[in-house]
Design an enzyme around this catalytic site. Structure first.
Site, PDB file in Angstrom:
ATOM      1  N   LYS A 217       0.831  -1.212   0.000  1.00 16.90           N
ATOM      2  CA  LYS A 217       0.000   0.000   0.000  1.00 16.90           C
ATOM      3  C   LYS A 217       0.860   1.254   0.000  1.00 16.90           C
ATOM      4  CE  LYS A 217      -3.899  -2.133   2.464  1.00 16.90           C
ATOM      5  NZ  LYS A 217      -4.600  -2.268   3.751  1.00 16.90           N
TER       6      LYS A 217
ATOM      7  N   GLN B 232      -4.934  -0.879   9.636  1.00 16.77           N
ATOM      8  CA  GLN B 232      -4.841  -2.250   9.132  1.00 16.77           C
ATOM      9  C   GLN B 232      -5.467  -3.233  10.113  1.00 16.77           C
ATOM     10  OE1 GLN B 232      -3.747  -3.233   6.166  1.00 16.77           O
ATOM     11  NE2 GLN B 232      -4.099  -5.385   6.596  1.00 16.77           N
TER      12      GLN B 232
ATOM     13  N   ASP C 286     -11.365   3.010   3.754  1.00 19.52           N
ATOM     14  CA  ASP C 286     -11.719   1.583   3.758  1.00 19.52           C
ATOM     15  C   ASP C 286     -13.232   1.384   3.677  1.00 19.52           C
ATOM     16  OD1 ASP C 286      -9.836  -0.415   3.585  1.00 19.52           O
ATOM     17  OD2 ASP C 286      -9.326  -0.393   5.707  1.00 19.52           O
TER      18      ASP C 286
END
Length: 297
Positions: free
Chosen positions: A54, A98, A121
């Protein structure tokens, strides 16, 4: 006739190219560089690799990349304090924590601490609610990538029968909403669904996201159906040597590929699209925060 392979790597590259062009346009026309902050807790190897990718891809498309690492023992309050700090930072347009987090943390509380406008997200309850009610919130990256690949295959999906095998908040539920919005007739199934083979066999579109290796058998697939396999499972591969493993999806690939019209491989299908859509969401968030509309060519 064997199914057409949906090349997620190639598709993801086209998405990243579009993102890079939009980022360049934001810089040149508005003096704005989108910024993505990634927060990771602990040293889970899979998460470390994923976050590294990422960070690298964020820089490659011209965005600012912010990376924060915490020990697995960090106090939840300290993690939330960092999230709140990032909420207030104008250089940060997107925030990603995460998952999974260590067991002593409440993931829902951490996610809810993220400003919904920076929740790239798409996991915040506000964005989930907006998606469910057609309000245009941030869409979770993996379902968004799946939708883009399906739209590329079919264009108008009105009236098609779709089944999602899996009911998670991250993939299954938002995927169902996206397909409903595309005017599909949608069934949500899961590991306890009765007559699952019959349900799958009736579907023009199969999205497998149940997290069980090769649970969906090839002969369940309707002839000509499109199969999107979200599953990533590591299983023993004794043919490769002692202790070796290989990756498989939630669908029995070889059998399904003989019946499907199109199918995503594992690896190389859905996976690359997830990070590409994260970058896309960061641009979307940046535009919304600055009330900017870019010209599309």
């Amino acid at each position: 006739m064997p199914a057409t392979l949906i090349d997620g790597k190639a598709f993801a590259q086209t998405v990243r190219d579009r993102v890079a062009k939009d980022v360049a346009g934001l810089k040149s026309s508005h003096g704005i560089t989108p910024g993505l902050a990634v927060v990771i807790v602990g040293e889970d190897p899979a998460s470390q690799v994923y976050v590294k990718n990422k960070v690298r891809q964020t820089a490659e498309v011209g965005m600012n990349s912010f990376h924060f690492e915490f020990e697995a023992t960090v106090d939840q309050a300290a993690l939330i304090a960092k999230v709140q700090e990032l909420n207030e930072d104008p250089a940060v347009n997107g925030i990603l924590v995460q998952l999974p987090l260590p067991k002593h943390m409440d993931e829902a509380s951490v996610i809810e601490a993220i400003d919904p406008a920076k929740d790239v997200d798409g996991f915040h309850v506000v964005n989930s609610g907006l998606l469910a009610t057609g309000g245009g919130g941030m869409v979770p990256c993996t379902p968004l990538g799946c939708l883009m690949m399906l739209e590329d295959q079919h264009g108008d999906m009105s009236g098609m029968k779709a089944i999602i095998v899996g009911r998670s908040n991250i993939v299954g539920k938002p995927m169902a909403q996206l397909l409903l919005d595309a005017n599909c007739t949608v069934t949500i199934a899961h590991s306890r669904t009765r007559n699952l083979a019959e349900e799958v066999a009736a579907a023009d579109i199969v999205v497998a996201a149940v997290g069980r290796p090769e649970m969906i058998k090839g002969d369940w697939i309707k002839a000509g159906a499109t199969v999107i396999d979200v599953g990533i499972n590591r299983i023993p591969a004794p043919e490769r040597g002692n202790g070796k493993t290989r990756l498989v999806g939630d669908v029995e690939f070889a059998g399904a590929a003989e019946r499907a019209g199109a199918i995503t491989p594992v690896p190389g299908g859905v996976g690359p699209m997830t990070i590409a859509c994260l970058l896309k969401n960061t641009v979307t968030a940046t535009l919304a925060q600055n009330k900017i509309e870019l010209q599309q060519d």
